[in-house]
Motif scaffolding. Structure first.
Motif, mmCIF file in Angstrom:
data_model
loop_
_atom_site.group_PDB
_atom_site.id
_atom_site.type_symbol
_atom_site.label_atom_id
_atom_site.label_comp_id
_atom_site.label_asym_id
_atom_site.label_seq_id
_atom_site.Cartn_x
_atom_site.Cartn_y
_atom_site.Cartn_z
ATOM 1 N N ASP A 88 0.698 -1.190 -0.229
ATOM 2 C CA ASP A 88 -0.154 -0.214 -0.108
ATOM 3 C C ASP A 88 0.905 1.364 -0.065
ATOM 4 N N SER A 89 2.076 1.153 0.539
ATOM 5 C CA SER A 89 3.018 2.261 0.525
ATOM 6 C C SER A 89 3.157 2.783 -0.629
ATOM 7 N N ALA A 90 3.151 2.260 -1.859
ATOM 8 C CA ALA A 90 3.620 2.423 -3.172
ATOM 9 C C ALA A 90 2.368 3.065 -3.832
ATOM 10 N N TRP A 91 1.112 3.226 -3.311
ATOM 11 C CA TRP A 91 0.158 3.943 -3.910
ATOM 12 C C TRP A 91 -0.775 4.998 -3.059
ATOM 13 N N GLU A 92 -1.134 6.071 -3.748
ATOM 14 C CA GLU A 92 -1.705 7.073 -2.961
ATOM 15 C C GLU A 92 -3.206 7.242 -3.599
ATOM 16 N N LEU A 93 -4.246 7.488 -2.802
ATOM 17 C CA LEU A 93 -5.633 7.874 -3.360
ATOM 18 C C LEU A 93 -5.546 9.369 -4.282
ATOM 19 N N SER A 94 -6.043 9.009 -5.367
ATOM 20 C CA SER A 94 -6.157 10.350 -6.109
ATOM 21 C C SER A 94 -7.405 10.631 -7.052
ATOM 22 N N ASN A 104 -2.991 5.950 -7.244
ATOM 23 C CA ASN A 104 -2.100 6.505 -8.024
ATOM 24 C C ASN A 104 -0.796 5.875 -7.655
ATOM 25 N N GLY A 105 0.101 5.305 -8.369
ATOM 26 C CA GLY A 105 1.315 4.820 -8.179
ATOM 27 C C GLY A 105 2.331 5.818 -7.740
ATOM 28 N N LYS A 106 2.812 5.986 -6.629
ATOM 29 C CA LYS A 106 4.002 7.170 -6.146
ATOM 30 C C LYS A 106 5.063 6.656 -6.863
ATOM 31 N N PHE A 107 5.391 5.313 -7.130
ATOM 32 C CA PHE A 107 6.489 4.914 -7.759
ATOM 33 C C PHE A 107 6.975 5.502 -9.105
ATOM 34 N N ASN A 110 8.813 8.694 -7.774
ATOM 35 C CA ASN A 110 9.821 8.145 -6.765
ATOM 36 C C ASN A 110 10.341 6.684 -6.964
ATOM 37 N N GLU A 111 11.388 6.609 -7.869
ATOM 38 C CA GLU A 111 11.881 5.151 -8.251
ATOM 39 C C GLU A 111 12.406 4.609 -6.773
ATOM 40 N N ASN A 112 12.521 5.095 -6.079
ATOM 41 C CA ASN A 112 13.135 4.562 -4.412
ATOM 42 C C ASN A 112 12.209 3.739 -3.881
ATOM 43 N N ILE A 113 10.900 4.245 -4.159
ATOM 44 C CA ILE A 113 9.721 3.340 -3.326
ATOM 45 C C ILE A 113 9.694 2.000 -3.950
ATOM 46 N N VAL A 114 10.060 1.520 -4.909
ATOM 47 C CA VAL A 114 9.922 -0.046 -5.441
ATOM 48 C C VAL A 114 11.368 -0.505 -5.244
ATOM 49 N N LYS A 115 11.539 -1.670 -4.873
ATOM 50 C CA LYS A 115 12.826 -2.115 -4.600
ATOM 51 C C LYS A 115 13.081 -2.988 -5.954
ATOM 52 N N ASP A 116 12.003 -3.776 -6.358
ATOM 53 C CA ASP A 116 11.933 -4.303 -7.539
ATOM 54 C C ASP A 116 12.242 -3.587 -8.844
ATOM 55 N N TYR A 146 4.413 14.925 -22.531
ATOM 56 C CA TYR A 146 4.378 13.459 -22.350
ATOM 57 C C TYR A 146 4.446 13.209 -20.876
ATOM 58 N N ASN A 147 3.296 12.656 -20.364
ATOM 59 C CA ASN A 147 3.172 12.338 -18.982
ATOM 60 C C ASN A 147 2.659 10.976 -18.561
ATOM 61 N N ILE A 148 3.330 10.452 -17.421
ATOM 62 C CA ILE A 148 2.986 8.793 -17.209
ATOM 63 C C ILE A 148 2.274 8.921 -15.753
ATOM 64 N N GLU A 149 1.280 7.991 -15.833
ATOM 65 C CA GLU A 149 0.658 7.925 -14.483
ATOM 66 C C GLU A 149 0.365 6.373 -14.311
#
Length: 181
Positions: A88-94, A104-107, A110-116, A146-149
């Motif tokens: 759940d820490s990788a996602w936030e309500l949007s 919404n994927g916080k990763f 911020n690439e540091n949120i995901v270890k994989d 160009y935007n990514i979500e």
């Protein structure tokens, strides 16, 4: 399991406002270099000149195209597994709740949120000059922004209007659908 990529447009210019994560304007990259890189991610049938022309014609006629089994099976499966095990820490309500509500994927920001490395590798692919080249070839549209979500939908989540654009603004929206296993 399948992957579906949907590309649609409301006009002749590519402006996406999915999230505030802008990517630099595309640099000129060569066709051969782009195709060699894209072979690491995209099924080869979508990279042939003939298929690109067919898909481009369909996109021009319909302002939309659906590309089934777009990603290589091994890339798709690795990405699907990796996304599903994110906590759940990788996602936030949007969302502006009168229009949309989803995770919404916080990763993405911020690439540091995901270890994989798989989600980060996929984001790098989406941000690559070679993928931008592919989108331009597929759509005949000049990329302006160009935007990514990354969106995750669960019970009670919805999107009534995914564009969030004024009626006179042009955009291109690309969706990769990763169904649950």
């Amino acid at each position: 399991t399948t992957t579906t990529t949907t590309v649609s447009s409301n006009s002749n210019s590519f402006i996406s406002n999915s999230c505030p994560f802008p990517i630099k304007s595309p640099k000129q990259v060569g066709e051969e270099e782009s195709i060699e890189y894209l072979k690491n991610w995209i099924q080869e049938k979508y990279l042939s000149k003939e298929e690109l022309e067919i898909n481009n014609d369909e996109f021009i006629d319909e302002s939309s195209i659906e590309l089934c089994h777009f990603l290589l099976p091994e890339k798709f499966e690795a990405l699907q597994k990796s996304i599903q095990i994110l906590d759940d820490s990788a996602w936030e309500l949007s969302g502006s709740f009168n229009i949309q509500k989803y995770l919404n994927g916080k990763f993405v920001k911020n690439e540091n949120i995901v270890k994989d490395s798989v989600p980060n590798d996929f984001l790098n692919f989406l941000q690559s000059e070679q993928f931008k080249w592919y989108l331009t070839r597929l759509s005949n549209l000049e990329l302006e922004n160009y935007n990514i979500e990354a969106r995750k939908f669960g019970k009670g989540h919805y999107v009534l209007d995914s564009t969030q654009h004024p009626i006179n603004e042009n955009y291109l929206e690309i969706t990769f659908f990763l169904p649950r296993q």
